[in-house]
Each structure stands twice: as structure tokens, then as C-alpha cells.
Design an enzyme around this catalytic site. Structure first.
Site, mmCIF file in Angstrom:
data_model
loop_
_atom_site.group_PDB
_atom_site.id
_atom_site.type_symbol
_atom_site.label_atom_id
_atom_site.label_comp_id
_atom_site.label_asym_id
_atom_site.label_seq_id
_atom_site.Cartn_x
_atom_site.Cartn_y
_atom_site.Cartn_z
ATOM 1 N N ARG A 25 15.155 3.271 1.511
ATOM 2 C CA ARG A 25 15.919 2.668 0.528
ATOM 3 C C ARG A 25 16.343 3.920 -0.452
ATOM 4 N NH1 ARG A 25 17.783 -1.677 2.919
ATOM 5 N NH2 ARG A 25 16.113 -3.110 3.499
ATOM 6 N N ASP A 75 0.683 -1.163 -0.053
ATOM 7 C CA ASP A 75 0.121 0.040 0.138
ATOM 8 C C ASP A 75 0.806 1.159 -0.041
ATOM 9 O OD1 ASP A 75 0.738 0.917 2.807
ATOM 10 O OD2 ASP A 75 -0.570 -0.770 3.408
#
Lengths: 302, 302, 302, 302
Positions: C223, C212
């Protein structure tokens, strides 16, 4: 808090079965084990079990074979590092379990934290006690005018007393009717799962609630916040004391890097840089909305 | 299994720090604590910590104040009831933590179980040991012809020896190159996070892995299954022994209602009813596919 | 990127089946649908499906009956508010699904994000392609001396070329042996689930990955960070472009309140207040460690 | 169901914005989109959005590049296989979002399913409507004598009418007091977060609720069960219709392998084998408790 004699005896008996274990053990938390910490008018929080300590976090972060021979200061530094850089997985390695007695409307907020396990007392299966939360006069507050989901001024004593009468009256009446609906002889013998729908949201329920240390701190960060509703915040405050007893190094890092920390947005950072360069920045030229500007100034004042 | 002297000493030291605790304690599991259970050629599984016992499940299911004074038989009956009706939340109230050494390809299957916490040894941060999994000759099997993801016949001894040579040779070469890539003096001083990409999937890694009893049983149900790959199944088998030591009543209920249970589909149920009524049902008239028919017959034979 | 003709044809065909829908639809994302975005030497990222848009977040936050008739600026303000105050649940109301081709060592980092669904190509069931990641010379870096899990200087061209030879040589050899182990006629017919253990960690795998919007942003925040390994960061960078195409208001708020934001610890805040009051604070008297001091100064410089 | 004119207009407007999309689209579900399905006296369930279809499950299971060119029968067979062997991850690749209006006591059961996203209408922020659930006479039942958490006989008409009067009277009174507590002019201007604690558990709330197909089926399996409370079962029944419209192949497999399936314990299996061998087994010699024996016989009768 209203424990029956029988409940007190059960708790007392439970707290005397001493065992030997090779597991990490925290004397400060053992001393609190099973004892109810009072919250609100009839609620409580009891630590039922725990797993791990500050050392277990370090041990997992290092994937080590033994307990580790590093110095306490090195362990504390590693815990601070993990907290600062949001390396959450080592904190998941500790677990805690509570028995909580709380009003249903608080339970409804609490359960929104999904990363936990819950066993609630079932009103389909059993009959609830006649206990409901009534705010103390000093917590009886008017709707806030600035915050749509907050409280403003405390009610005047007379108004508070009248509100209390209304709340108490409705709770007593609906509970009385609940009992009448249930009663097989004098009442209707209605199914428990139906009769309970007549109870008000301030009725007390209870549950066993278990979570890991990472998610406990996430819960605390959100629920100790002054914007959290008072009635859940008081539970969080008791849990924070438990945190300090259980994992003192982690609790210290939590105060430093989470509870006492402030996050500035990209625009706030550019305002801050201008201020540090000596510029007198005003809201109109800051790029911040009035509300964000006020929040930033409040943070800088501390 | 290949533990260094230092590791053995760390484990031994760890296993001697006895504490007093008021928490539920399981002597049979205490006896296993910290001790490595050997798995595969270099792997192991160690119980590092646990929380709760059979009684804790009952206590949570009843949301009780004390340890409970019911009889052992009543507790066992409740546990059986909970297991049978898939009331999973009381089983979530117990928690266990393992230290596992396992080949990377096994770790990749294992991690698919998301309801767990993991701290893995980091090959970005540290240098891995020269240890890799080589199948024993009796586990060196040909591709199954009936099951696209399974094993068939064991290889002939000569073929198995040749395969072993290939696997060992490649692992040794890639590990040697890994060391050469890392070596700052004789090699290239390559970043650890890059050098490791040269390792083969049978290289051993290790992690701390923690989950609750409900999710442990879910893991076991899937990984003890004969369709699970042998190399993860052997870990599950050791964990099943741990389960029996830890929560014997729960383990017994798991054997009865999960591991030994059989689920029949709607169509299988109608076949079964015809059979019990004395009819001789054949596959063609059963409404079942050949494969489902065979599965059903196998279940009925036991 | 190495797609076969057949794969390209499948993708092209897929991208031409137009349907009518009453669902919220985002033209900018429709334009990207199914198209592979190239990452690394053979990897890619494709958006396969999505659910919701900026409006869906607002709609859920308001629990509204219709699409909402508020102005775009009001919606953007609400999204900013939700992001700023970490009200994450409305962002969970949008969902996205990717098809990703990535090296196994990247997959191992990626899968640590548990709040997602994954279907990976099975090397127990199928045979992998002969594709492996080889770093470009400019990403071939030495071990960092300041950061134990980072890269330092780029290797000299000659060294980089030699490292490349080693990596390529080992990957080719182990893949060749993998094929030989599998081959039923010329080789050993070894079970796929065993043969694959001979592959190196830079071998490409692929999966369908769905999460989601809240968890996507959490993934991105971690990241895209410069401390993330380069080989996963490049995937995150492509996903960030997808984020901007999909939910532009949310993406703008993400840049402002997450990616561009800075968090100061309690001690850093006290240092900051002293600085704003005109004091010249030095590290020694700051209460901060050298490392934290440096981090704070770096943040203030921007 | 009690929608205002304004709400109906919003829904109608919402349902007319047609877009073109390349995404998988399900006409049968599009036809239901946004339309309220009535449940209980004032509740409803509306599908707000969805992602994926039967084909998306197959596509993910195969990690394919295109939509797949296999025949419909092959796809259905794969879906049946996945359901039968509890390969749940491909089913996680589809997602659905509902707007639900439901009584608070139902919401409290529903929220126990943690693998979902929720945005609930906030009674801290807004004022609730004067709507509460009152059971129809035919659902007004006495406490079951055999099942501690179930219903038995329906109440006699006169008793049902009296119970209804009690429930209605208490709900009206507490809601009237809620309004008085809130009223800033004629009442007390009490904070919303406090005034709401006076409401009864049958008051209606509403939320956006989103989950994936795997978890939707898990919810359905538990809540369609005859042991589920009637008031949540009726929501599950409407959702089951949605399931059939959305993913007909998956829904068929769900009926066959989950809803219509029966699980026999290890001991039940041994009894079954004796029965099939022609033996007349009696409960006393079966190894089963009376309750399990009865359950088994009931399953065999169908």
C-alpha cells in the site's frame, strides 16, 4: 515405496471410474491422478483431486461470465502479469489435494505452512506400520561447517554404514517395543495414544493435504530452495512436476518470476548501479557485509 | 436479474464443454453448474466449479487409498459423527467456487468471512453498470424497537412508495453524475478510482468467491439465521440449496446438528434439569436474565 | 479531522492512566499512543495498543528464556538476517492495534488483507455521521492513459471545482435523504440497515484493526507502493512512521530488504549478466517485453 | 521441570525490568509474567507477553474513542452477550504469547490449531537436551474398549513399572545414539538435521506460541475436553488459569456459554420437548441412535 496388494487394488479401482463433467479438466493431470509418485525410501505423493486450470485463473482475474474467448497468448500474458506483480488472489482460485506418505520429521516442517487443510492418519486411533526412513549412503552427510542448519561432506562409506546400522537398529527396537506395549495378549495392551510416544521421528505417517495454487507455489518456493532439508525438498520436486502438468502457463511464470528471480536489497542495487557505470566495486567499499557480498556475487554469476 | 445477451451466450457456451474425468463428480451439481440462480432484483449466484463430494470427506477422514468400499449407511454415519463432534478438517477437503452479483453493502458483510478467496470486479479498472438494489415493498421495514440491528413492521404502502422514490432517485442521480465525471468528452474524464466514490452502497458489484465446505457451512450457519440481514440471507438460502445438491449427506447432518441444534448455557442446563425433575421454574428464580429466559422458552417451544 | 469535544476528552482521559508493567515497552510509541494522526480530510489513525518490540523478535527467533543479553548490534544483524531470508514467523510475535477512520471505498480495499482482526462501526446498529471524503483539488486527477487503474494529469482548477461541487452535492443530498429515511417523526423511521444503502462510498466509517508485525509490513509493502490508490497510500505512510517509532531495527531492515529492494526475473538476470560482461543489450534482443524492459531500466536507474 | 541455573537467572532478570505504560495492564497477569507453570514431568508454560484486557473487548465492540465510562456490570453484560451470540471479532482484539516446553507428540496435536504464530526451537540448528516425557504410573492406562482413541483402565503397578522401563530404556538409548551420531570426535559428526530423526516422540521441544483470545478459547474448548489426550489437557488446564487471571469477565462467560454449555441436535430437541410435555420417551422411539441417546441422557444428568 511399500504398498500392499490391497492398497494397489484400491488405487487401481479408484482410477477407473470415469465421469462426465462440465468442469475445467486437465488431461495431463488426469493421467497422473491417484498414481503414487515415489519419494524417499517408503514415501509417496498422489494427486487425489484438483479444481481449476490456467484458464480458471484468467477467468477469475477478469470476473468473466464464460470461459473467455481470448487467445492463449493473451491468457499467458495475463498470467505472467499477475505473477510478476504478485496479484495472488486469482491463483487462489485453483485448488489441489494430495495424499502424502512422509516421515514424521518431514511432516513437522511441512505443517508449518498453515494455509492448507490436513487430515493425518491418527496414531491415537490406529496402529502405525513398521516403516521408517533411512537415508541412502549418498545423503548421509556431516554437519556443515559454514551453515549451522545444513549438511556438509558426505560421510565415508564405512561411517555411513555404521550410522545406518544405528538408525535401523534403534527404529527396529523402538517399533518392536511399540508393538509389545500395544499387544493385549503377549504385551501390555497400552493405550495407542501412549504407546506411539516410543516411536522415532523417522517413522512414516500419512495425510491428505489440500491447498490452493497460490499457497502451493509459496510452499514450492521455500521448499525447492537448496537451503531446504533434502528430505522435504524431494517432495517439493515431485510437486513441481505436478504443477507443470496441471497449469503449464502458471508453472512457466513461476519459473521465470519466482524460482529463477533474484531480489537485490537497496544497498545491493546501489552497488549494481556503480558496477554498471563501470566502477570496480570491492566488498570493503560496498556497504555490504561479507556474507551479503558473496550472495550478491553468486547471484550475478548465476 | 439483468444479463445481457452476450453474457447469456457466454454462459451457454461454457455449459456445453463436456470432459471426461476420474475425479469425484456430482450429477445433481453438474446440472446447476454455471446457471445463474436469481437473488434480489438484479443479483445472482452461479456455481463455477467444485471439488469433492460426500465420499471425499469420508475418504479424507479415513486417509484411505481408494474410494472406500464401505456402505452408504456407514459413510453417512461417519459424516454425522464428524459433524456432531465438530471434526471440521475432513469437511475442509471439499471446495466450491461461486460467481456472485450482489449489492456493495451486502459485499461488505460477506467479506468479513476471511476464510475464503475473492476476486472482485474492479471499479478502479473498469466502469460499473447502472444497477442498484431497491427493496421490494414487502421488505421495506421500519427500525425494530426491540432489536437495535433489526427490522420491525413493514412500512405502509404509501410510505414504502415514497422511500422507494427517494432511493431510486438518489441512485439514478449519483450514477448519472458518476457517468458525467467519467465522460472524457462531455464530462470531466475523472479517474475511475475517484469517480466511483460517488456511487451509493446499493450499487451492484460482482466477484468470484471460493471457500471450502467447512467454511461454507460456517457462513451458512451465520447468514441463514433470522438475525442476519434479509439481503444477505437470501444469498445464503440459495447456497443452502446448492449444499443439498452437492453433498446431500453432509447437508442432512448440517440441518440436524447445526441449523436445527440448540445450545443451552450452564445456567440454562440447570434450569432444564429442574424442569425435567418436575419443578415449575419461574424466570425470577432461574438465574437467567429476562432475555435469556425468553430465548430459552422460545427454543423449548420450537 | 473532525473530533467532537467529547471524543477529544475521552482520548485525553485515556492517555493519562499510567500503569507499571514488566512487558517490553517502547517509549517512542507510548508517546504516540491514542493520539490521532490526521489522514485525508476527516480521517485519522490512532495506535490503541501494541505488544512486543525489536527485542521480542530476537527473543522468539532464539526461543530464549530471558530478554537476551546479546549486544544491540547482534540483535540488529539477526533482524536483518530474518528479513533478508523471509523468515517471517519471528515478526508475527509482535502485534499492533489501530483505531482508523476512513472512507468506505478505502475500507473496501483495506479489508482485502485477511490476516488481521477487525471491528467496524455498525451502520445496522448505529447512525453514521455526516462526513464524507472530498479530494483536494491537487488530487483530482484524470484517468491515466497508460495505466488502466491509475490517475494521470491533475484536473484544471475550474474542472476540479466543478467535480468537487458534484461530489459534495451528491453526498449532501444522499446523506440528507438518509436522515429523512431514518427520522421517526418527520421521516419514515426506516430500519437503519436499509437506510444506509443510500449513502455514497466516500462516507466515512471507522474500525479497530489489529494485525501482527509481519502482516503489517506486507500491508505496507503493497500500500505504500506508488501504484496503490492515493487515498489508501496516505494511511500506509502514517503507519510507516509508526513502524519506525515502534521497531526501529525492523523498520530499517524493511527499508533495506523490502521497500528499497528490486526483484529481477530469470530473463532480466540473464540480461543483467550480459550487461555486466560489457555487452550493450537492446530490448529487441533481450527476451523481455517492452514493458518489462522499461521496468528493468527504471530499476537500474533508481 | 528442569531449568538450569542459567535459565532461572535469565527469567529472574527479565522479571525485574519495570516500565511505565499507558496500555491496558492486568496486575493479576503481571504477577504471573515469565514465571514457569509446571506441566508434566519436564514441561512448562510461561506467559511472555499479552495485549488487552476485558475492557479492550468492550472498547473494540463499541469502536469507542476512549476507555469507556460505562459501569463494570454493563461491560460484563456486553461480554456475556458477545460470547453468547458468538460475536468473535471483539475477542480477537486481545493477544497472548506463551513460551511452552512440551513433548513432540503433544506439539504435533497442538500445531493443528493454525490460527496462531509459532517459533519452535530448531533441531536442525541446535542440539536438543536429553529430556523426554515418561507417564506417571497413574496415567499409564490400557487401550479403551469403548473409545478407539481413548484410555481405559490404569495398568497394574507391576505392568506400569515394566512399561516405564521400556519407555525409559528406549528414550535413553536413542538419545545416547543421537549424541554419538552428532559427536565430531568420538562419533560421526552427522548433520544435526539427520541425527535428530533418531529421537523418540516423547522428546521435549519448546516454542513461543502466540494467539488471540478468541482462538485461545477455541483451543481451550477443544483441549480441556475430557476426550482430549491427557498430556495436552494438562497444558490447557494451566492456560485456563491464565485466562481467569487475565480476563476474568471473559473467562466467566466462557465457563457459562462454552465450557458448561450443551448443544442438542434437532432430534434431541424434539425428544426434549416430548419429555417436558410429560411423555416418558424411550430410546427405541426417540429417533436417536443408542450412542446419541446415551450422550443426551448424560448431559441431562449433568
Amino acid at each position: 515405496m511399500s504398498l500392499t496388494e490391497e492398497q494397489r487394488a484400491e488405487i487401481a479401482a479408484h482410477g477407473q471410474e470415469v465421469s462426465s463433467t462440465l468442469r475445467p479438466t486437465v488431461p495431463a493431470l488426469e493421467a497422473m491422478l491417484y498414481q503414487p509418485l515415489e519419494v524417499l525410501d517408503h514415501g509417496f505423493l498422489r494427486v487425489i483431486d484438483y479444481m481449476g486450470d490456467d484458464g480458471a485463473i484468467v477467468q477469475a482475474a477478469r470476473v468473466s461470465y464464460g470461459r473467455g474467448t481470448r487467445k492463449v497468448t493473451e491468457d499467458a500474458a495475463l498470467i505472467r502479469y499477475l505473477m510478476r506483480h504478485r496479484h495472488s488472489s486469482p491463483f487462489e482460485m485453483c485448488e489441489i489435494k494430495f495424499h502424502v506418505k512422509l516421515p514424521i520429521f518431514v511432516a513437522r516442517q511441512w505443517i508449518r505452512h498453515r494455509m492448507a487443510s490436513v487430515n493425518e492418519y491418527s496414531a491415537r486411533y490406529s496402529i502405525l506400520d513398521n516403516e521408517f526412513y533411512l537415508p541412502a549412503p549418498e545423503h548421509m552427510a556431516a554437519q556443515s561447517e559454514v551453515n549451522r542448519q545444513g549438511r556438509g561432506e558426505t560421510l565415508a562409506p564405512q561411517a555411513a554404514a555404521e550410522v545406518l546400522d544405528i538408525l535401523r537398529g534403534d527404529a527396529l527396537r523402538t517399533f518392536g517395543d511399540y508393538e509389545r506395549l500395544l499387544d493385549e495378549k503377549e504385551g501390555y495392551g497400552l493405550a495407542r495414544e501412549l504407546a506411539r510416544i516410543n516411536l522415532t521421528l523417522n517413522t512414516y505417517t500419512q495425510w491428505y493435504w489440500k491447498t490452493d495454487l497460490h499457497n502451493l507455489m509459496h510452499f514450492l518456493a521455500l521448499r525447492i530452495d537448496p537451503h531446504a532439508q533434502y528430505e522435504i525438498r524431494v517432495y517439493a520436486e515431485e510437486m513441481l512436476k505436478v504443477l507443470h502438468a496441471w497449469v503449464p502457463q502458471t508453472a512457466a511464470a513461476f519459473e521465470e518470476y519466482r524460482r529463477g528471480a533474484v531480489t537485490f536489497s537497496a544497498t545491493m542495487m546501489s552497488v549494481l548501479r556503480r558496477m554498471l557505470a563501470g566502477e570496480v566495486v570491492e566488498q570493503a567499499a560496498s556497504g555490504l557485509s561479507r556474507r551479503e557480498w558473496d550472495e550478491m556475487q553468486a547471484s550475478l554469476k548465476g
